[in-house]
Design a protein around this motif. Structure first.
Motif, PDB file in Angstrom:
ATOM      1  N   LEU A  35      -0.275   1.290  -9.278  1.00 28.82           N
ATOM      2  CA  LEU A  35       0.124   0.668  -8.023  1.00 28.82           C
ATOM      3  C   LEU A  35       1.453  -0.085  -8.088  1.00 28.82           C
ATOM      4  O   LEU A  35       2.279   0.075  -7.175  1.00 28.82           O
ATOM      5  CB  LEU A  35      -0.978  -0.244  -7.480  1.00 28.82           C
ATOM      6  CG  LEU A  35      -0.680  -0.828  -6.094  1.00 28.82           C
ATOM      7  CD1 LEU A  35      -0.510   0.277  -5.058  1.00 28.82           C
ATOM      8  CD2 LEU A  35      -1.772  -1.787  -5.684  1.00 28.82           C
ATOM      9  N   THR A  56      -7.831   9.255   3.109  1.00 26.99           N
ATOM     10  CA  THR A  56      -8.073   8.232   2.103  1.00 26.99           C
ATOM     11  C   THR A  56      -7.185   8.511   0.902  1.00 26.99           C
ATOM     12  O   THR A  56      -7.198   9.607   0.350  1.00 26.99           O
ATOM     13  CB  THR A  56      -9.550   8.228   1.657  1.00 26.99           C
ATOM     14  OG1 THR A  56     -10.370   7.958   2.795  1.00 26.99           O
ATOM     15  CG2 THR A  56      -9.806   7.180   0.581  1.00 26.99           C
ATOM     16  N   SER A  81      -4.475   6.158   5.593  1.00 28.41           N
ATOM     17  CA  SER A  81      -3.233   6.446   6.304  1.00 28.41           C
ATOM     18  C   SER A  81      -3.376   7.734   7.103  1.00 28.41           C
ATOM     19  O   SER A  81      -3.670   8.787   6.532  1.00 28.41           O
ATOM     20  CB  SER A  81      -2.074   6.571   5.312  1.00 28.41           C
ATOM     21  OG  SER A  81      -0.861   6.802   5.984  1.00 28.41           O
ATOM     22  N   GLY A 139       0.795  -1.213   0.000  1.00 32.58           N
ATOM     23  CA  GLY A 139       0.000   0.000   0.000  1.00 32.58           C
ATOM     24  C   GLY A 139       0.832   1.269   0.000  1.00 32.58           C
ATOM     25  O   GLY A 139       2.046   1.248  -0.135  1.00 32.58           O
ATOM     26  N   ILE A 140       0.145   2.372   0.185  1.00 31.91           N
ATOM     27  CA  ILE A 140       0.733   3.708   0.185  1.00 31.91           C
ATOM     28  C   ILE A 140       0.444   4.320   1.549  1.00 31.91           C
ATOM     29  O   ILE A 140      -0.650   4.156   2.085  1.00 31.91           O
ATOM     30  CB  ILE A 140       0.099   4.606  -0.902  1.00 31.91           C
ATOM     31  CG1 ILE A 140       0.010   3.900  -2.240  1.00 31.91           C
ATOM     32  CG2 ILE A 140       0.817   5.940  -1.014  1.00 31.91           C
ATOM     33  CD1 ILE A 140       1.312   3.505  -2.831  1.00 31.91           C
ATOM     34  N   THR A 141       1.413   5.041   2.111  1.00 32.27           N
ATOM     35  CA  THR A 141       1.202   5.676   3.407  1.00 32.27           C
ATOM     36  C   THR A 141       1.597   7.151   3.357  1.00 32.27           C
ATOM     37  O   THR A 141       2.345   7.579   2.486  1.00 32.27           O
ATOM     38  CB  THR A 141       2.027   4.984   4.518  1.00 32.27           C
ATOM     39  OG1 THR A 141       3.404   5.028   4.175  1.00 32.27           O
ATOM     40  CG2 THR A 141       1.583   3.540   4.710  1.00 32.27           C
ATOM     41  N   ASP A 160       3.805   0.998  -5.047  1.00 35.72           N
ATOM     42  CA  ASP A 160       3.455   0.159  -3.904  1.00 35.72           C
ATOM     43  C   ASP A 160       4.564   0.223  -2.859  1.00 35.72           C
ATOM     44  O   ASP A 160       5.739   0.061  -3.166  1.00 35.72           O
ATOM     45  CB  ASP A 160       3.231  -1.282  -4.356  1.00 35.72           C
ATOM     46  CG  ASP A 160       2.509  -2.112  -3.311  1.00 35.72           C
ATOM     47  OD1 ASP A 160       1.833  -1.530  -2.439  1.00 35.72           O
ATOM     48  OD2 ASP A 160       2.612  -3.350  -3.374  1.00 35.72           O
ATOM     49  N   LEU A 218      -8.253   1.890  -6.110  1.00 40.87           N
ATOM     50  CA  LEU A 218      -7.835   1.132  -4.937  1.00 40.87           C
ATOM     51  C   LEU A 218      -7.717   2.132  -3.805  1.00 40.87           C
ATOM     52  O   LEU A 218      -7.190   3.231  -3.996  1.00 40.87           O
ATOM     53  CB  LEU A 218      -6.495   0.450  -5.196  1.00 40.87           C
ATOM     54  CG  LEU A 218      -6.461  -0.502  -6.396  1.00 40.87           C
ATOM     55  CD1 LEU A 218      -5.038  -0.942  -6.693  1.00 40.87           C
ATOM     56  CD2 LEU A 218      -7.359  -1.696  -6.144  1.00 40.87           C
ATOM     57  N   GLN A 219      -8.217   1.781  -2.632  1.00 44.89           N
ATOM     58  CA  GLN A 219      -8.240   2.720  -1.512  1.00 44.89           C
ATOM     59  C   GLN A 219      -7.319   2.254  -0.391  1.00 44.89           C
ATOM     60  O   GLN A 219      -7.303   1.081  -0.042  1.00 44.89           O
ATOM     61  CB  GLN A 219      -9.658   2.839  -0.961  1.00 44.89           C
ATOM     62  CG  GLN A 219     -10.647   3.428  -1.936  1.00 44.89           C
ATOM     63  CD  GLN A 219     -12.023   3.565  -1.314  1.00 44.89           C
ATOM     64  OE1 GLN A 219     -12.152   4.035  -0.182  1.00 44.89           O
ATOM     65  NE2 GLN A 219     -13.036   3.150  -2.037  1.00 44.89           N
ATOM     66  N   PHE A 220      -6.582   3.208   0.163  1.00 43.29           N
ATOM     67  CA  PHE A 220      -5.727   2.973   1.317  1.00 43.29           C
ATOM     68  C   PHE A 220      -6.025   4.066   2.331  1.00 43.29           C
ATOM     69  O   PHE A 220      -6.302   5.202   1.949  1.00 43.29           O
ATOM     70  CB  PHE A 220      -4.245   3.021   0.924  1.00 43.29           C
ATOM     71  CG  PHE A 220      -3.871   2.024  -0.130  1.00 43.29           C
ATOM     72  CD1 PHE A 220      -3.557   0.720   0.206  1.00 43.29           C
ATOM     73  CD2 PHE A 220      -3.844   2.391  -1.466  1.00 43.29           C
ATOM     74  CE1 PHE A 220      -3.226  -0.208  -0.769  1.00 43.29           C
ATOM     75  CE2 PHE A 220      -3.507   1.466  -2.450  1.00 43.29           C
ATOM     76  CZ  PHE A 220      -3.190   0.167  -2.089  1.00 43.29           C
TER      77      PHE A 220
END
Length: 107
Positions: free
Chosen positions: A69, A61, A57, A2-4, A73, A53-55
């Motif tokens: 991605l 959102t 952090s 994921g992404i932060t 990623d 795609l949802q992340f």
């Protein structure tokens, strides 16, 4: 993975969305350009896309298209101030090379 976002970046994004008065999050992706081949693109998203795609952090959102991605990623997005300059810093573990101007990268 994921992404932060760092806490500093998350506060900046939340403040900007609040000032705009609308928005569901931050859309992050890549586009083909520059001397190294790819560049990041950021925009505030007002609606969710069908294939996003949802992340989550630090309360924000993050929306990423499936094609971007693999290139981002595991990335951490920070917001830094250095003297009179401020902006997002992309800490991307996938980057193998960056151009001299810092605008594009290769994976």
């Amino acid at each position: 993975m994921g992404i932060t976002l760092t806490e500093t970046a998350a506060r900046h994004v939340q403040n900007f969305i609040a000032k705009r008065g609308k928005g569901v999050g931050l859309r992050i992706g890549v586009r083909t350009t520059g001397c190294s081949g790819m560049a990041y693109k950021l925009e505030f998203a007002d609606v969710l896309g069908d294939d996003d795609l949802q992340f989550q952090s630090n309360g924000v959102t993050l929306l990423v298209d499936p094609k971007s991605l693999p290139y981002i990623d595991g990335m951490e997005l920070d917001f830094q101030r250095e003297g009179l300059n401020e902006g997002f810093k992309f800490n991307n573990p996938n980057v193998k090379n960056e151009c001299g101007c810092g605008e594009s990268f290769q994976v």
